[in-house]
Write an enzyme that holds these catalytic residues in place. Sequence first.
Site, PDB file in Angstrom:
ATOM      1  N   GLU A 252      96.406  70.132  23.354  1.00  0.00           N
ATOM      2  CA  GLU A 252      95.416  69.051  23.456  1.00  0.00           C
ATOM      3  C   GLU A 252      95.192  68.847  24.944  1.00  0.00           C
ATOM      4  O   GLU A 252      96.068  68.324  25.626  1.00  0.00           O
ATOM      5  CB  GLU A 252      95.951  67.754  22.831  1.00  0.00           C
ATOM      6  N   GLU A 383      86.949  67.344  35.233  1.00  0.00           N
ATOM      7  CA  GLU A 383      87.610  66.142  34.722  1.00  0.00           C
ATOM      8  C   GLU A 383      88.227  65.388  35.899  1.00  0.00           C
ATOM      9  O   GLU A 383      89.093  65.906  36.595  1.00  0.00           O
ATOM     10  CB  GLU A 383      88.715  66.540  33.733  1.00  0.00           C
TER      11      GLU A 383
HETATM   12  P1  NAD Z   1      99.915  67.687  32.950  1.00  0.00           P
HETATM   13  O1  NAD Z   1      99.280  68.877  32.352  1.00  0.00           O
HETATM   14  O2  NAD Z   1     100.124  67.659  34.407  1.00  0.00           O
HETATM   15  O3  NAD Z   1     101.351  67.425  32.294  1.00  0.00           O
HETATM   16  C1  NAD Z   1     101.507  67.269  30.914  1.00  0.00           C
HETATM   17  C2  NAD Z   1     102.947  67.562  30.549  1.00  0.00           C
HETATM   18  O4  NAD Z   1     103.224  68.937  30.792  1.00  0.00           O
HETATM   19  C3  NAD Z   1     103.982  66.783  31.359  1.00  0.00           C
HETATM   20  O5  NAD Z   1     105.070  66.437  30.511  1.00  0.00           O
HETATM   21  C4  NAD Z   1     104.432  67.794  32.391  1.00  0.00           C
HETATM   22  O6  NAD Z   1     105.723  67.539  32.890  1.00  0.00           O
HETATM   23  C5  NAD Z   1     104.401  69.070  31.582  1.00  0.00           C
HETATM   24  N1  NAD Z   1     104.276  70.303  32.366  1.00  0.00           N
HETATM   25  C6  NAD Z   1     103.768  70.461  33.599  1.00  0.00           C
HETATM   26  N2  NAD Z   1     103.823  71.757  33.969  1.00  0.00           N
HETATM   27  C7  NAD Z   1     104.358  72.437  32.921  1.00  0.00           C
HETATM   28  C8  NAD Z   1     104.651  73.805  32.676  1.00  0.00           C
HETATM   29  N3  NAD Z   1     104.388  74.741  33.588  1.00  0.00           N
HETATM   30  N4  NAD Z   1     105.186  74.155  31.501  1.00  0.00           N
HETATM   31  C9  NAD Z   1     105.439  73.211  30.565  1.00  0.00           C
HETATM   32  N5  NAD Z   1     105.190  71.893  30.725  1.00  0.00           N
HETATM   33  C10 NAD Z   1     104.653  71.511  31.897  1.00  0.00           C
HETATM   34  O7  NAD Z   1      99.033  66.461  32.433  1.00  0.00           O
HETATM   35  P2  NAD Z   1      99.145  64.954  32.854  1.00  0.00           P
HETATM   36  O8  NAD Z   1      98.674  64.869  34.267  1.00  0.00           O
HETATM   37  O9  NAD Z   1     100.478  64.409  32.494  1.00  0.00           O
HETATM   38  O10 NAD Z   1      98.069  64.257  31.874  1.00  0.00           O
HETATM   39  C11 NAD Z   1      96.719  64.241  32.143  1.00  0.00           C
HETATM   40  C12 NAD Z   1      96.003  65.348  31.416  1.00  0.00           C
HETATM   41  O11 NAD Z   1      96.297  65.271  30.021  1.00  0.00           O
HETATM   42  C13 NAD Z   1      94.498  65.234  31.497  1.00  0.00           C
HETATM   43  O12 NAD Z   1      93.947  66.497  31.759  1.00  0.00           O
HETATM   44  C14 NAD Z   1      94.087  64.755  30.121  1.00  0.00           C
HETATM   45  O13 NAD Z   1      92.777  65.095  29.769  1.00  0.00           O
HETATM   46  C15 NAD Z   1      95.110  65.395  29.269  1.00  0.00           C
HETATM   47  N6  NAD Z   1      95.244  64.685  27.975  1.00  0.00           N
HETATM   48  C16 NAD Z   1      94.731  65.252  26.855  1.00  0.00           C
HETATM   49  C17 NAD Z   1      94.804  64.595  25.635  1.00  0.00           C
HETATM   50  C18 NAD Z   1      94.251  65.207  24.379  1.00  0.00           C
HETATM   51  O14 NAD Z   1      94.604  64.754  23.301  1.00  0.00           O
HETATM   52  N7  NAD Z   1      93.414  66.217  24.450  1.00  0.00           N
HETATM   53  C19 NAD Z   1      95.430  63.355  25.572  1.00  0.00           C
HETATM   54  C20 NAD Z   1      95.950  62.806  26.735  1.00  0.00           C
HETATM   55  C21 NAD Z   1      95.855  63.485  27.939  1.00  0.00           C
END
Ligand code: NAD
Length: 496
Positions: A252, A383
Site C-alpha cells: 500500500e 507526492e
Molecule cells: P516509508 O516507506 O519511509 O516507511 C514505511 C515503513 O517501511 C517504516 O516502518 C520503515 O521503517 C520501513 N522501511 C523503510 N525502509 C525499508 C526497507 N528497505 N525494507 C523494509 N522496510 C523498510 O514510509 P513513511 O514515510 O513511514 O510513510 C509515508 C508513506 O506511506 C507515504 O508515501 C504514504 O503515501 C504511504 N502510505 C500509504 C498508505 C496506503 O494505504 N496506500 C497509507 C499510509 C501511508
Amino acid sequence: MENYLLYINGEFRESEDKQTFDAVNPANGEVIAKISSATVKDADAAVDAARKAFDSGVWSNLPGEERSRIIKQIVDKINENAKKLTELEVLDSGSTIRKAGEDVFLSAKSLNFFSKMASVDLNEDIAGLSKEGVSKNILRREPLGVCALITPWNFPLKMAIWKLGPALAAGNTVVLKPAMETSVTACELARIISETDMPKGVVNIITGPGSIIGTELVKNPKVDKVGFTGSTEVGKIIMRNAADNLKKITLECGGKSANIVLDDADMEMSVDGAIYAGFYHQGQCCEGGTRLLVHEKIYDEFTKKLKEKIEKMTIGDPMDKKTEVGPIINEKQFNIIMDYIKTGKEEGAEILTGGNKVGDKGYFIEPTVFVNCNNKMKISQEEIFGPVVVLIKFKDEDEAVEIANDSIYGLGGAVWSGSDERALKIAKRLRTGTVWINEYHLLSDRAPFGGYKQSGIGREFGMDGLKEYTETKHIHIDEIKDRTKKFWYGTVVPKD
Ligand code: NAD
C-alpha cells in the site's frame, strides 16, 4: 519516562545490543519515550518465534471461533485503553486529538470486524471436475504462514491493526514492525496483547530502523508474506528484496489523488470537502485529495471561498480539541515540504494561501494552496505528503478525467456534483482504487482499499483484504472406487 522493549515470543526484552532510540513529540521536539532498537539478530529471533508458533499449529489449528474470541480480547482492551492510546498517539505522531481519537476508535472497530471474520468458513465446495462427474472438489483458504507487517508513521495504530486483523483472522503468525517515527502505540499494543490469551510467538512486535530490520524481515526465508504500507520508493525495494524466494507481498504505497469539483457541485460542501480531502492530518494521508481539479465556470467563486475558509483554520497544539491543523511529523519531512513549496514557486505556480512555517517550536506549516498550476509540474506529479494542494482548472469532464489519470499513482480521488449519475460516469473512468462521490477519506471495513498503478499491489479490508493473507488450495477427491479405472493421458488428438 517509559522505556519500551521488544516483544518476542511472548516476552519483553531489550534489544541484543541494548540500543534505544527516542520517541519525539513533533509539536515541541520533546522526547516522550525511549524505544528499543532491534538488531538483525532480534529480527531473526522474532521470525523464529513466529515460525515456531505457526508450524506448531497453536494458532492456525485453533477453531475460528477461538481465534475470534482472542482477537476480540484485544479489541476490548483497545477500547478500555482508548484515552491513553489517543493521548500517546497525539504526543508521538502530532495527530490532532480528534484525529487520534477517531483512529483509536476505528482501530478497535476494524479489529472487531476481523475478529468476526476469523470464524467465517472461507472454504468452498465446487462442482465436480472428474469426467464421470463423481468427484468432490474442495477449495480451502489456508493461512500463508509467517507474515512480516511493516507500517508507516501517519496512522500508526490504525495501520498496525489493518494488517494484524486479517493476518491473525486467517490463522497466520506475525512480526509487526512499526515506523521508527511513531512506534509508541505499537509498543502499547504489545502490552495489550500480552494480557490476552494469545499464544506466545503468534504476535511479535519489534521496533527499529526499516533499512536494517525491515530489510531482514523481507529477506528472511522463514517469512512467507510481507504486508507493507509506506512510500512507493520503499515499496519497490521491498518488491525486489522479496523476489529472491518469491514471497507474497501486499504493498500500500503513495498517492497523488485527484479531487474533481464539477460545475453543479454544492459550493459550500465541496469547498469544505476539498479542505478535508487535502488537509486532513496536515496532508499526511496517502489517499489525500492533493490535486484539486475545479471546473472553470465555478473557479473564481470556489477559490475565493477556499481561501477564506482555510485562513480561518486553527493551527496549533494537537492536544487542544479545537485544533484542526497539527505539526508535521519531523524536521526531515518539514524540510521536504518547504522545498516543494519553493519548487512550486520556481515552476511558476502562485500561492493562493499559506506557504509559511508557523511558530518557532515544532514543525508547523500553513495549509497551502497553489493556483495557476498545470499537471506537468513537479508539485502536481510528486507526492508531497504535507499540507500542500495544487489547484488546476478544467473546462469539461473529458479534460478532468485526462488530468486525473495522468499520474503514476492511482489510490483515491473524488467527484463533487449535484448529480450522482454524472459523477458516477466519471468515477468509472478514473484509474484509481477508491473514488468517493461528495465525500472523502471515508473507508469501510467491508470495502477493499488499495492502489492502481504505482500506488500498490493488493487490497486491504473486506473479503479481498482477508484473502491477501491466505493461500488457496484445491483438493480433488475422485469418488470412483473402481480399481480398473483408466487414467486419461490426453484424449483429444488433432485430426490429420
Ligand atoms: P516509508 O516507506 O519511509 O516507511 C514505511 C515503513 O517501511 C517504516 O516502518 C520503515 O521503517 C520501513 N522501511 C523503510 N525502509 C525499508 C526497507 N528497505 N525494507 C523494509 N522496510 C523498510 O514510509 P513513511 O514515510 O513511514 O510513510 C509515508 C508513506 O506511506 C507515504 O508515501 C504514504 O503515501 C504511504 N502510505 C500509504 C498508505 C496506503 O494505504 N496506500 C497509507 C499510509 C501511508
